[in-house]
Design a protein around this motif. Sequence first.
Motif, PDB file in Angstrom:
ATOM      1  N   ARG A  11       0.828  -1.212   0.000  1.00  0.00           N
ATOM      2  CA  ARG A  11       0.000   0.000   0.000  1.00  0.00           C
ATOM      3  C   ARG A  11       0.859   1.257   0.000  1.00  0.00           C
ATOM      4  O   ARG A  11       0.525   2.242  -0.643  1.00  0.00           O
ATOM      5  CB  ARG A  11      -0.928   0.012   1.212  1.00  0.00           C
ATOM      6  CG  ARG A  11      -2.038  -1.000   1.106  1.00  0.00           C
ATOM      7  CD  ARG A  11      -2.992  -0.867   2.261  1.00  0.00           C
ATOM      8  NE  ARG A  11      -4.032  -1.878   2.221  1.00  0.00           N
ATOM      9  CZ  ARG A  11      -5.101  -1.849   2.977  1.00  0.00           C
ATOM     10  NH1 ARG A  11      -5.278  -0.891   3.870  1.00  0.00           N
ATOM     11  NH2 ARG A  11      -6.003  -2.801   2.876  1.00  0.00           N
ATOM     12  N   PHE A  12       1.964   1.243   0.724  1.00  0.00           N
ATOM     13  CA  PHE A  12       2.858   2.395   0.752  1.00  0.00           C
ATOM     14  C   PHE A  12       3.471   2.636  -0.624  1.00  0.00           C
ATOM     15  O   PHE A  12       3.551   3.770  -1.095  1.00  0.00           O
ATOM     16  CB  PHE A  12       3.958   2.169   1.793  1.00  0.00           C
ATOM     17  CG  PHE A  12       4.947   3.298   1.862  1.00  0.00           C
ATOM     18  CD1 PHE A  12       4.642   4.454   2.547  1.00  0.00           C
ATOM     19  CD2 PHE A  12       6.181   3.194   1.239  1.00  0.00           C
ATOM     20  CE1 PHE A  12       5.543   5.502   2.614  1.00  0.00           C
ATOM     21  CE2 PHE A  12       7.092   4.226   1.295  1.00  0.00           C
ATOM     22  CZ  PHE A  12       6.771   5.382   1.988  1.00  0.00           C
ATOM     23  N   LEU A  13       3.896   1.581  -1.289  1.00  0.00           N
ATOM     24  CA  LEU A  13       4.551   1.723  -2.585  1.00  0.00           C
ATOM     25  C   LEU A  13       3.608   2.155  -3.694  1.00  0.00           C
ATOM     26  O   LEU A  13       4.050   2.574  -4.761  1.00  0.00           O
ATOM     27  CB  LEU A  13       5.271   0.431  -2.956  1.00  0.00           C
ATOM     28  CG  LEU A  13       6.513   0.129  -2.110  1.00  0.00           C
ATOM     29  CD1 LEU A  13       7.106  -1.205  -2.506  1.00  0.00           C
ATOM     30  CD2 LEU A  13       7.533   1.237  -2.215  1.00  0.00           C
ATOM     31  N   LEU A  14       2.308   2.094  -3.466  1.00  0.00           N
ATOM     32  CA  LEU A  14       1.362   2.620  -4.446  1.00  0.00           C
ATOM     33  C   LEU A  14       1.503   4.136  -4.595  1.00  0.00           C
ATOM     34  O   LEU A  14       1.117   4.710  -5.611  1.00  0.00           O
ATOM     35  CB  LEU A  14      -0.077   2.279  -4.041  1.00  0.00           C
ATOM     36  CG  LEU A  14      -0.488   0.818  -4.190  1.00  0.00           C
ATOM     37  CD1 LEU A  14      -1.879   0.630  -3.606  1.00  0.00           C
ATOM     38  CD2 LEU A  14      -0.444   0.383  -5.636  1.00  0.00           C
ATOM     39  N   HIS A  15       2.064   4.794  -3.589  1.00  0.00           N
ATOM     40  CA  HIS A  15       2.208   6.249  -3.596  1.00  0.00           C
ATOM     41  C   HIS A  15       3.589   6.705  -4.033  1.00  0.00           C
ATOM     42  O   HIS A  15       3.845   7.909  -4.081  1.00  0.00           O
ATOM     43  CB  HIS A  15       1.910   6.813  -2.202  1.00  0.00           C
ATOM     44  CG  HIS A  15       0.524   6.479  -1.734  1.00  0.00           C
ATOM     45  ND1 HIS A  15      -0.592   7.120  -2.198  1.00  0.00           N
ATOM     46  CD2 HIS A  15       0.094   5.545  -0.864  1.00  0.00           C
ATOM     47  CE1 HIS A  15      -1.660   6.602  -1.620  1.00  0.00           C
ATOM     48  NE2 HIS A  15      -1.273   5.644  -0.804  1.00  0.00           N
ATOM     49  N   VAL A  16       4.485   5.780  -4.342  1.00  0.00           N
ATOM     50  CA  VAL A  16       5.841   6.122  -4.755  1.00  0.00           C
ATOM     51  C   VAL A  16       5.909   6.063  -6.277  1.00  0.00           C
ATOM     52  O   VAL A  16       5.514   5.067  -6.884  1.00  0.00           O
ATOM     53  CB  VAL A  16       6.870   5.141  -4.137  1.00  0.00           C
ATOM     54  CG1 VAL A  16       8.267   5.450  -4.640  1.00  0.00           C
ATOM     55  CG2 VAL A  16       6.806   5.207  -2.629  1.00  0.00           C
ATOM     56  N   LEU A  17       6.407   7.139  -6.890  1.00  0.00           N
ATOM     57  CA  LEU A  17       6.503   7.176  -8.345  1.00  0.00           C
ATOM     58  C   LEU A  17       7.824   6.569  -8.806  1.00  0.00           C
ATOM     59  O   LEU A  17       8.853   6.717  -8.148  1.00  0.00           O
ATOM     60  CB  LEU A  17       6.434   8.622  -8.830  1.00  0.00           C
ATOM     61  CG  LEU A  17       5.109   9.330  -8.609  1.00  0.00           C
ATOM     62  CD1 LEU A  17       5.213  10.781  -9.019  1.00  0.00           C
ATOM     63  CD2 LEU A  17       4.014   8.648  -9.376  1.00  0.00           C
ATOM     64  N   PRO A  18       7.813   5.920  -9.950  1.00  0.00           N
ATOM     65  CA  PRO A  18       9.060   5.387 -10.505  1.00  0.00           C
ATOM     66  C   PRO A  18      10.013   6.516 -10.903  1.00  0.00           C
ATOM     67  O   PRO A  18       9.594   7.666 -11.083  1.00  0.00           O
ATOM     68  CB  PRO A  18       8.603   4.623 -11.750  1.00  0.00           C
ATOM     69  CG  PRO A  18       7.146   4.445 -11.613  1.00  0.00           C
ATOM     70  CD  PRO A  18       6.652   5.544 -10.741  1.00  0.00           C
TER      71      PRO A  18
END
Length: 64
Positions: A11-18
């Motif tokens: 869930r946290f990584l859903l908010h991190v952009l590549p």
Amino acid sequence: MRLATDKFIRRFLLHVLPDGFHRIRHYGLLASAGRKTKVAKIRALLGAETAKQDGPPSAEAIPP
């Protein structure tokens, strides 16, 4: 709310952009940098009338 470690990380990584991506909320036609000139150019290209930039209404114009 308690989450398992793997679900929390997912869930946290859903908010991190590549890498190489930018958030778009600070970009675009209505971004504060150059907004007036961009809107004026858009209106000119569309053939729309320019917005009147009157001052605030006077107390006399507002009925009691």
